[in-house]
Design a protein around this motif. Structure first.
Motif, mmCIF file in Angstrom:
data_model
loop_
_atom_site.group_PDB
_atom_site.id
_atom_site.type_symbol
_atom_site.label_atom_id
_atom_site.label_comp_id
_atom_site.label_asym_id
_atom_site.label_seq_id
_atom_site.Cartn_x
_atom_site.Cartn_y
_atom_site.Cartn_z
ATOM 1 N N LEU A 149 0.863 -1.181 0.000
ATOM 2 C CA LEU A 149 0.000 0.000 0.000
ATOM 3 C C LEU A 149 0.897 1.227 0.000
ATOM 4 O O LEU A 149 1.724 1.408 0.899
ATOM 5 C CB LEU A 149 -0.924 0.011 1.221
ATOM 6 C CG LEU A 149 -1.896 1.196 1.311
ATOM 7 C CD1 LEU A 149 -2.804 1.257 0.087
ATOM 8 C CD2 LEU A 149 -2.728 1.108 2.590
ATOM 9 N N ALA A 150 0.744 2.050 -1.028
ATOM 10 C CA ALA A 150 1.551 3.258 -1.175
ATOM 11 C C ALA A 150 0.633 4.475 -1.229
ATOM 12 O O ALA A 150 -0.594 4.359 -1.282
ATOM 13 C CB ALA A 150 2.411 3.176 -2.436
ATOM 14 N N VAL A 151 1.261 5.651 -1.226
ATOM 15 C CA VAL A 151 0.551 6.919 -1.373
ATOM 16 C C VAL A 151 1.281 7.716 -2.437
ATOM 17 O O VAL A 151 2.527 7.760 -2.447
ATOM 18 C CB VAL A 151 0.525 7.715 -0.045
ATOM 19 C CG1 VAL A 151 -0.204 9.036 -0.227
ATOM 20 C CG2 VAL A 151 -0.124 6.896 1.060
ATOM 21 N N ASP A 152 0.533 8.337 -3.372
ATOM 22 C CA ASP A 152 1.218 9.121 -4.395
ATOM 23 C C ASP A 152 1.358 10.576 -3.975
ATOM 24 O O ASP A 152 0.918 10.977 -2.883
ATOM 25 C CB ASP A 152 0.524 8.982 -5.759
ATOM 26 C CG ASP A 152 -0.824 9.694 -5.856
ATOM 27 O OD1 ASP A 152 -1.148 10.530 -4.993
ATOM 28 O OD2 ASP A 152 -1.551 9.411 -6.824
ATOM 29 N N SER A 153 1.989 11.381 -4.811
ATOM 30 C CA SER A 153 2.300 12.766 -4.461
ATOM 31 C C SER A 153 1.067 13.639 -4.317
ATOM 32 O O SER A 153 1.149 14.742 -3.765
ATOM 33 C CB SER A 153 3.248 13.372 -5.508
ATOM 34 O OG SER A 153 2.696 13.251 -6.814
ATOM 35 N N ASP A 154 -0.088 13.165 -4.785
ATOM 36 C CA ASP A 154 -1.343 13.894 -4.602
ATOM 37 C C ASP A 154 -2.115 13.410 -3.382
ATOM 38 O O ASP A 154 -3.219 13.886 -3.105
ATOM 39 C CB ASP A 154 -2.233 13.748 -5.844
ATOM 40 C CG ASP A 154 -1.742 14.593 -7.002
ATOM 41 O OD1 ASP A 154 -0.941 15.521 -6.761
ATOM 42 O OD2 ASP A 154 -2.148 14.321 -8.152
ATOM 43 N N GLY A 155 -1.565 12.422 -2.660
ATOM 44 C CA GLY A 155 -2.229 11.905 -1.470
ATOM 45 C C GLY A 155 -3.184 10.752 -1.731
ATOM 46 O O GLY A 155 -3.856 10.295 -0.805
ATOM 47 N N ALA A 156 -3.245 10.257 -2.972
ATOM 48 C CA ALA A 156 -4.125 9.127 -3.292
ATOM 49 C C ALA A 156 -3.467 7.817 -2.859
ATOM 50 O O ALA A 156 -2.239 7.655 -2.961
ATOM 51 C CB ALA A 156 -4.421 9.084 -4.787
ATOM 52 N N PHE A 157 -4.281 6.881 -2.355
ATOM 53 C CA PHE A 157 -3.779 5.549 -2.042
ATOM 54 C C PHE A 157 -3.495 4.788 -3.341
ATOM 55 O O PHE A 157 -4.247 4.920 -4.322
ATOM 56 C CB PHE A 157 -4.789 4.756 -1.218
ATOM 57 C CG PHE A 157 -4.866 5.175 0.220
ATOM 58 C CD1 PHE A 157 -3.865 4.830 1.111
ATOM 59 C CD2 PHE A 157 -5.943 5.916 0.684
ATOM 60 C CE1 PHE A 157 -3.938 5.211 2.444
ATOM 61 C CE2 PHE A 157 -6.025 6.308 2.011
ATOM 62 C CZ PHE A 157 -5.022 5.960 2.889
ATOM 63 N N VAL A 158 -2.433 3.982 -3.339
ATOM 64 C CA VAL A 158 -2.107 3.144 -4.490
ATOM 65 C C VAL A 158 -1.938 1.713 -3.986
ATOM 66 O O VAL A 158 -1.032 1.430 -3.199
ATOM 67 C CB VAL A 158 -0.826 3.612 -5.205
ATOM 68 C CG1 VAL A 158 -0.573 2.741 -6.437
ATOM 69 C CG2 VAL A 158 -0.946 5.076 -5.609
#
Length: 235
Positions: A149-158
């Protein structure tokens, strides 16, 4: 309240029939084949991760979590009537294993350790860490652990769903389950994306993902070289 899922080891008998064994009972009866954990002390999730590290395939249904020995998944699913016609084999053939990660956890660890060098939809990523300090590797949810589980630079979960070999369109259902759980259990308006990583992406999955535009597909490739190093006294 929904009953907890059953953890079952699936075996194909010599007569070609399917046998289901409660996971912990099977571990007690087969210590040489089971993960190196005490089934009387380890919880089910720890044992699940142990099986995955040994290369077992894990299949989740609405009521069960099933464990298949390496090399037996396809034959077991055929007996169960659940074989996926999109794949020649769920387990990658031995002849191809020099080009794939032998175990899924190796692929998971490689991506997790290099997550900041990856981009999804042009956005940089970082590993998610929750308020309790738990990181996004094998992140627990109410519908099973997320590989990464990651987070991108816009704050969205990936959400990363990892497959060491070939992968069929059933992966869409798996990753959608995790994404749906996050959407349901996080703040309203939370953006969630999905990433499926595999050695080979099937044509069926390429078509299926058209209907799920927030899921991306990636294939991984491995290469290495050997460079001769001369001894200290060599000229």
């Amino acid at each position: 309240m929904r009953s907890p899922k059953q953890y079952l080891v699936v075996e194909v008998s010599a007569e070609g029939t399917i046998e289901f064994h409660p996971m912990k009972n099977w571990c007690r009866a087969n210590p040489s084949e089971a993960p190196p954990l005490n089934p009387n002390e380890a919880n089910s999730q720890a044992l699940r991760r142990g099986f995955e590290r040994l290369g077992w395939t894990v299949e989740e249904t609405d009521t069960q979590i099933r464990f298949f020995k390496p090399g037996t998944t396809q034959s077991a699913l055929e007996v169960l009537g659940e074989a996926d016609p999109d794949l020649d084999q769920l387990d990658t053939p031995d002849g191809e294993r020099e080009t794939v990660f032998e175990l899924e956890y190796q692929l998971r660890d490689f991506i997790a350790h290099n997550i900041e060098s990856l981009k999804v939809d042009g956005k940089s990523l970082r590993l998610y860490v929750d308020d309790q300090g738990r990181d996004g590797i094998e992140y627990p949810t109410g519908v099973g652990p997320i590989d990464i589980l990651a987070v991108d630079s816009d704050g969205a979960f990936v959400v990363f769903e990892l497959k060491r070999g070939r992968v069929a369109d059933r992966a869409i259902g798996q990753i959608s389950r995790y994404m749906g759980w996050l959407i349901t259990n996080r703040e309203e308006g939370t953006k969630v994306k999905g990433v499926i990583v595999a050695k080979d992406i099937s044509q069926n999955l390429r078509h299926a993902v058209v209907a799920v535009p927030n899921v991306s597909l990636f294939e991984y490739h491995i290469s290495f070289t050997l460079n001769e190093i001369k001894a200290a006294n060599a000229r």
